[in-house]
Design a protein around this motif. Sequence first.
Motif, PDB file in Angstrom:
ATOM      1  N   ALA A 163       0.654  -1.265   0.002  1.00  0.00           N
ATOM      2  CA  ALA A 163      -0.020  -0.044  -0.007  1.00  0.00           C
ATOM      3  C   ALA A 163       0.880   1.300  -0.020  1.00  0.00           C
ATOM      4  CB  ALA A 163      -0.814  -0.007   1.147  1.00  0.00           C
ATOM      5  N   ARG A 164       1.918   1.410   0.904  1.00  0.00           N
ATOM      6  CA  ARG A 164       2.601   2.412   0.918  1.00  0.00           C
ATOM      7  C   ARG A 164       3.564   2.904  -0.383  1.00  0.00           C
ATOM      8  NH1 ARG A 164       4.054   0.032   6.692  1.00  0.00           N
ATOM      9  NH2 ARG A 164       2.503   1.418   7.795  1.00  0.00           N
ATOM     10  N   ALA A 167       0.899   4.167  -2.871  1.00  0.00           N
ATOM     11  CA  ALA A 167       0.519   5.507  -2.382  1.00  0.00           C
ATOM     12  C   ALA A 167       1.566   6.749  -2.498  1.00  0.00           C
ATOM     13  CB  ALA A 167      -0.041   5.516  -1.252  1.00  0.00           C
ATOM     14  N   VAL A 174      -5.025   4.090  -2.507  1.00  0.00           N
ATOM     15  CA  VAL A 174      -5.236   2.852  -1.884  1.00  0.00           C
ATOM     16  C   VAL A 174      -6.203   2.719  -0.803  1.00  0.00           C
ATOM     17  CG1 VAL A 174      -3.582   1.138  -0.898  1.00  0.00           C
ATOM     18  CG2 VAL A 174      -2.569   2.753  -2.348  1.00  0.00           C
ATOM     19  N   VAL A 176      -7.633  -0.280   1.786  1.00  0.00           N
ATOM     20  CA  VAL A 176      -6.921  -1.428   2.582  1.00  0.00           C
ATOM     21  C   VAL A 176      -8.013  -2.121   3.400  1.00  0.00           C
ATOM     22  CG1 VAL A 176      -4.568  -0.628   2.381  1.00  0.00           C
ATOM     23  CG2 VAL A 176      -6.049   0.091   4.291  1.00  0.00           C
ATOM     24  N   ILE A 195      -3.957   6.406   1.866  1.00  0.00           N
ATOM     25  CA  ILE A 195      -4.373   5.058   1.977  1.00  0.00           C
ATOM     26  C   ILE A 195      -5.486   5.093   3.145  1.00  0.00           C
ATOM     27  CG2 ILE A 195      -3.601   2.599   3.250  1.00  0.00           C
ATOM     28  CD1 ILE A 195      -0.645   3.729   2.548  1.00  0.00           C
TER      29      ILE A 195
END
Length: 330
Positions: A163-164, A167, A174, A176, A195
């Motif tokens: 995710a990081r 993004a 993103v 999650v 995120i």
Amino acid sequence: MSKKVLLTDHPWPDVDIERGILEAAGYELVAGPIETPDAATVEAMVAEHDPIAIMTCWAQVSATAIARPATLKIVARLGVGLDNIVIPAATARGAWVTNVPDYCVQEVSDHAVALLLDLWRGITLFDRDVKAGNWNPAAARLHRVADMTVAVIGFGRIGAATARKLARGFGCRVLVTSPSLVAKHAVGHELEPGIFVTDIATLQREADGIVLTAPLTADNRHMVNDEFIASLQRTPIIVNISRGPLIDNDALVRGLEAGRVRAAGLDVIEGEPSPPASVTQRPDVVATPHIAFSSAAALAELRRRSTEDVVRALRGEQPLHPCNQPGESS
């Protein structure tokens, strides 16, 4: 008491790291094949060598294998997932089960991003076309990655790293989700810049790409099935770098053929190491043979740390990465 440690399988060419650590501690390594043996073969190896410890990469360590040694102190997984070890059987007989949960976070998250980029930018598709003698840039139907919304299902170490990277590195929005995230935060909560916590229904409506990083459990087996795919609104790419059975292969093929799924990037496929050609031979599928974890640095770290935890258990110490509590009733 036996001084043998059985390594059921090792998808690398030598066992020098494992042998060096074990012999320095006074133990003997018995190494199985590079290829993954079946459960019955593992059981026969255990019966022959009566090991005090079992180390496994991909091979299934059954309840029978766990019950056979006269003394068994530990079953160590050279990897992260534990679905190839019958943990309750080890716990019941007082043996530790361990893994190495964080050795390949960067490699696997890199691989997830690479599969998304490959499919959005047509790398493999056009490489195949050029090799076939074609040069047709007008055929490109590609995407600006920064405009994409990506859903990551599972928010452990690998999910968070994926995710990081998406993004921060590519400017994606993103989404999650995991059971613990949804229990703790409202849908729409921004965990970090770019995120956001989501639920399954929201990601089905909004995601242009879906990355599966959740561990395989009885509850999420075939979570990507006909019902899941029927609710997808944006014809997303689906990427799986976790465990093959998270996806129902037949449902995925139906989704691709119906245009509900744009493409799939798969490092894991149910049925591996002989996954169905109905999945792997499709031009809208990019597949790699369960190698997302792999780099020279990651493998060396994995082998060293796993073997060192075995030595700790054999010395009567608690391992650094226990996945059970020996002797507890189920």
